[in-house]
Design an enzyme around this catalytic site. Structure first.
Site, PDB file in Angstrom:
ATOM      1  N   PHE A  24       0.854  -1.187   0.000  1.00 16.18           N
ATOM      2  CA  PHE A  24       0.000   0.000   0.000  1.00 16.18           C
ATOM      3  C   PHE A  24       0.891   1.239   0.000  1.00 16.18           C
ATOM      4  CE2 PHE A  24      -3.293   2.906   1.553  1.00 16.18           C
ATOM      5  CZ  PHE A  24      -4.365   2.493   0.772  1.00 16.18           C
ATOM      6  N   ALA A  58       0.113  -2.232   5.885  1.00 14.76           N
ATOM      7  CA  ALA A  58       0.826  -2.079   7.151  1.00 14.76           C
ATOM      8  C   ALA A  58       0.285  -3.001   8.242  1.00 14.76           C
ATOM      9  CB  ALA A  58       0.765  -0.628   7.612  1.00 14.76           C
ATOM     10  N   ILE A  83       1.817   4.817   6.092  1.00 19.15           N
ATOM     11  CA  ILE A  83       0.434   5.027   6.517  1.00 19.15           C
ATOM     12  C   ILE A  83       0.192   6.531   6.500  1.00 19.15           C
ATOM     13  CG2 ILE A  83      -1.304   4.585   8.288  1.00 19.15           C
ATOM     14  CD1 ILE A  83       0.649   2.461   9.452  1.00 19.15           C
ATOM     15  N   ILE A  84      -0.747   6.960   5.659  1.00 21.04           N
ATOM     16  CA  ILE A  84      -1.045   8.382   5.516  1.00 21.04           C
ATOM     17  C   ILE A  84      -2.449   8.641   6.050  1.00 21.04           C
ATOM     18  CG2 ILE A  84      -1.288  10.300   3.889  1.00 21.04           C
ATOM     19  CD1 ILE A  84       0.680   8.741   2.039  1.00 21.04           C
ATOM     20  N   SER A  87      -9.474  10.783   6.137  1.00 18.93           N
ATOM     21  CA  SER A  87     -10.551  11.499   6.836  1.00 18.93           C
ATOM     22  C   SER A  87     -11.329  10.606   7.799  1.00 18.93           C
ATOM     23  CB  SER A  87     -11.500  12.114   5.809  1.00 18.93           C
ATOM     24  OG  SER A  87     -12.022  11.102   4.982  1.00 18.93           O
ATOM     25  N   HIS A  90      -9.429   5.212  10.535  1.00 13.69           N
ATOM     26  CA  HIS A  90      -8.666   4.058  10.052  1.00 13.69           C
ATOM     27  C   HIS A  90      -7.163   4.247  10.282  1.00 13.69           C
ATOM     28  CE1 HIS A  90      -7.980   0.527   7.564  1.00 13.69           C
ATOM     29  NE2 HIS A  90      -7.090   1.216   6.866  1.00 13.69           N
ATOM     30  N   PHE A 115      11.715  -0.697  13.012  1.00 13.58           N
ATOM     31  CA  PHE A 115      10.470  -0.042  12.619  1.00 13.58           C
ATOM     32  C   PHE A 115      10.757   1.058  11.604  1.00 13.58           C
ATOM     33  CE2 PHE A 115       7.011   3.029  13.243  1.00 13.58           C
ATOM     34  CZ  PHE A 115       5.907   2.195  13.166  1.00 13.58           C
ATOM     35  N   ARG A 129      10.001  12.108   3.904  1.00 10.85           N
ATOM     36  CA  ARG A 129      10.661  11.143   4.788  1.00 10.85           C
ATOM     37  C   ARG A 129      11.150   9.901   4.042  1.00 10.85           C
ATOM     38  NH1 ARG A 129       7.538  14.425   7.210  1.00 10.85           N
ATOM     39  NH2 ARG A 129       7.729  14.981   9.407  1.00 10.85           N
TER      40      ARG A 129
END
Length: 155
Positions: A24, A58, A83-84, A87, A90, A115, A129
């Site tokens: 993802f 993830a 992981i973004i 809204s 989740h 990690f 990042r």
């Protein structure tokens, strides 16, 4: 009084490392992989001693990381993903469970599982990042894995 100081070195020579990567947000995840591989190579490791396992997201990282750690094939595992925040809640659930699961897997297996999961507010932060403005967190996670393996070897 002399207190012995023990810390890991940054030599990956001969080290077997599994990279577990979520698919993802793969276009960013691949940059994390590139950073981790670059770090391992720069510190004396070779591609022949690495394996990359790809999982859907993830949430699956802890399971696959633990399985790799238990296989006996690797000195360390590096969990990489992105992981973004969206809204919905989740993000909070997945980020918390991935973080907790990876830590638990490392504790249960006593194999270092580094990690390298980005948890960001937006796409721009994730890109930063993964090799632009804020360094590469895949590279950083690989450094952690290398240091921890060498620390464990001295214990």
């Amino acid at each position: 009084m002399h207190i012995e100081q023990i810390e890991g070195t940054l030599s990956a020579a001969g080290m077997r490392i599994a990279l577990v990567v979520s698919r993802f947000n793969d276009f960013i995840g691949q940059k994390l992989v590139e950073g981790a591989v670059d770090c391992i190579r720069r510190h004396g490791g070779s591609e022949e001693q690495m394996a990359i396992y790809r999982c859907p997201g993830a949430f699956e990282l802890p399971m696959v990381s633990k399985k790799a750690a238990l296989s006996g094939k690797y000195d360390a595992v590096i969990a990489l993903g992105v992981i973004i925040r969206g809204s919905t809640p989740h993000f909070d659930v997945i980020a918390a469970e991935a973080t907790k699961g990876i830590a638990q897997a490392s504790l249960e297996t006593m194999i270092p599982i580094a990690f390298g999961v980005l948890t960001t507010e937006n796409l721009e932060q994730a890109i930063e990042r993964a090799g632009t403005k804020a360094g590469n967190k895949g590279f950083d996670a690989a450094m952690t894995a290398i240091e921890m393996v060498n620390l464990y070897r001295q214990m």
